[in-house]
Design a protein around this motif. Structure first.
Motif, short mmCIF file in Angstrom:
data_model
loop_
_atom_site.label_atom_id
_atom_site.label_comp_id
_atom_site.label_asym_id
_atom_site.label_seq_id
_atom_site.Cartn_x
_atom_site.Cartn_y
_atom_site.Cartn_z
N LYS A 175 52.72 40.01 73.92
CA LYS A 175 53.67 38.74 73.78
C LYS A 175 53.05 37.59 74.84
O LYS A 175 53.28 37.96 76.09
CB LYS A 175 55.28 39.22 73.66
N LYS A 214 55.68 36.51 77.36
CA LYS A 214 56.13 37.25 78.53
C LYS A 214 55.20 37.82 79.55
O LYS A 214 53.85 37.59 79.46
CB LYS A 214 56.72 38.72 77.61
N ASN A 259 54.88 43.27 79.16
CA ASN A 259 53.82 43.72 78.01
C ASN A 259 53.24 45.11 78.22
O ASN A 259 53.17 46.01 77.52
CB ASN A 259 52.65 42.77 77.85
#
Lengths: 354, 105
Positions: free
Chosen positions: A289, A292, A297
């Motif tokens: 992502k 993020k 992650n």
């Protein structure tokens, strides 16, 4: 309070405190555990990953003895092709690129592939691929994979013979859409058998079916059935089934393999079907992502892959390219993040290869 | 190419610099990593800890005549090396069988 250099999921450098790193690790593992219904990482796992992230050196590595096997997708194109294949445009032949993998990169295996990296476009020129493969096999020592994508999208209009199913679904023609998906899947199975039996005949070691299920559940269904048939036609061929995303998109919704519905499966469930079909190596994917942090992650990805490793009977070679497996979604991923993700997947998830 | 190189340095076995290609061939028969390393170490007569050790493997590969990363004249390489690897590890290598077929051996 001390801050540590780390990354966002898009590769941008950020600085985080120890508490922020721990908070993101916890959030990442909880996120995946809830979605995939797998156990969260242990507190010991999270502590170890935090140590890896906060290591003061630019790159990190596994402890001696923990090294794993490296396999690659896209193969020679990373060396001789352009940006569209993440290539660095070194002017050389594919045969020379294979030697670079063996003798300069010192890779454990190498992969041959065509610039138009899907089974369908390569089918008409399979004799060319056989010839290059024969050259490569005579001038390398390491195991040679041939890689290509199922890419079921190429079998739909305007590129292929079947109507585009998403447009049919939008027009509420669900049965027509399913018929198109079934037709594309069957045609792909014909193509992968045609291609692979010819490459096997000249001595291919292994096949990498790359980005499996990119076109959803019919794509996965086609690869599972194709693998099953290939293992009968080419019993000594190693088949690596590399995935495209973390769960199977349900474009069709009703397709099953071994009485298991394919739509919505997560890596630890996908691998059991890959095993059943006869795959020798499985490559799970967990998407990064971009908004993020690296901590979020890598914890999220490791949670899914650790369970996949645990339930699998075959080697797990996790996908760790740009935007998957905790690696930032960026064309030239920073090596601090690459090596930290690598060490985490090997020493916490316990993968057999990358 | 920076990413695959970083992966290889951080966690790869080292290909023909060490015994990476040999462990890879065993994993290709569904062996998990630990079993594949043990199998190769046993066949080569070395400790598992030496699988990725350049000092051990450089000399051993030359002695076993199974291709070295540097171009040593008269050490088996490529198809020659693979024919010896198949015998030493007791595995089938398709390109070696293909050669034997052509030679009618």
């Amino acid at each position: 309070m001390e801050e540590y250099l780390t990354r966002l999921g898009d590769g941008k450098p950020i600085r985080q405190t120890k508490k922020q790193i721990y908070d993101d690790l916890n959030e990442g593992t909880k996120n995946m555990a809830e979605k995939a219904k797998v156990p969260e990482l242990t507190s010991g796992d999270l502590e170890y990953i935090a140590e890896i992230i906060m290591a003061p050196t630019r790159i990190v590595s596994v402890k001696p003895g923990n090294e794993v096997v490296m396999t690659h997708d896209v193969g020679p194109l990373k060396i001789m092709a352009d940006q569209s294949n993440s290539g660095v445009n070194v002017p050389c032949s594919r045969e020379q690129a294979m030697s670079i993998y063996e003798r300069i990169i010192a890779s454990d295996s190498a992969e041959l592939g065509h610039i138009d990296y899907s089974f369908k476009p390569v089918k008409p020129i399979v004799s060319q691929e056989q010839s290059v493969l024969q050259n490569v096999l005579q001038m390398t020592t390491l195991p040679i994979f041939y890689g290509a994508m199922p890419n079921l999208g190429l079998y739909y209009a305007p590129d292929g013979p079947f109507p585009e199913p998403i447009a049919l679904i939008r027009n509420r023609k669900m049965e027509d859409a399913k018929a198109a998906m079934n037709g594309a899947a069957e045609r792909f199975i014909e193509d992968i058998l045609y291609m692979t039996t010819r490459l096997y005949a000249v001595g291919l070691d292994a096949l990498n079916i790359d980005t499996t299920a990119a076109a959803g559940d019919p794509d996965f269904w086609a690869v599972l059935h194709g693998t099953e048939k290939l293992k009968k036609e080419c019993p000594e061929l190693c088949i690596e089934m590399g995935m495209s995303g973390e769960f199977i998109l349900g474009f069709h919704g009703e397709l099953k393999y071994n009485n298991v519905r394919l739509a919505g499966l997560w890596p630890h469930q996908q691998v059991k079907l890959a095993e059943k079909a006869g795959a020798d190596i499985f490559g799970p994917v967990v998407n990064t992502k971009p908004g993020k942090s690296f901590a979020f992650n890598i914890a999220r990805a490791t949670t899914a892959v650790k369970e996949c490793v645990k339930v699998s009977k075959i080697p797990i070679h996790v996908n760790m390219g740009m935007g998957v497996g905790g690696i930032p979604m960026f064309e030239t991923p920073p090596i601090d993040a690459v090596t930290r993700a690598n060490k985490t997947m090997i020493e916490v998830a316990g993968v057999d290869g990358v | 190419m920076g990413m695959p190189i970083a992966h290889g340095i951080a966690g790869g076995i080292g290909g023909i610099r060490t015994a990476g290609d040999l462990v890879a061939r065993c994993e290709m028969t569904k062996m998990r990593l630990k079993d594949a390393k043990k199998y190769v170490a046993n066949k080569l007569g070395i400790d598992v800890s030496c699988i990725a050790d350049e000092f051990t493997m450089r000399k051993l590969r030359e002695d076993l005549d199974i291709c070295t990363i540097t171009g040593v004249p008269n050490v088996a390489r490529h198809l020659e090396a693979k024919s010896r690897i198949a015998d030493i590890l007791g595995i089938k290598i398709r390109s070696v069988d293909h050669l034997k077929l052509k030679m009618k051996v």
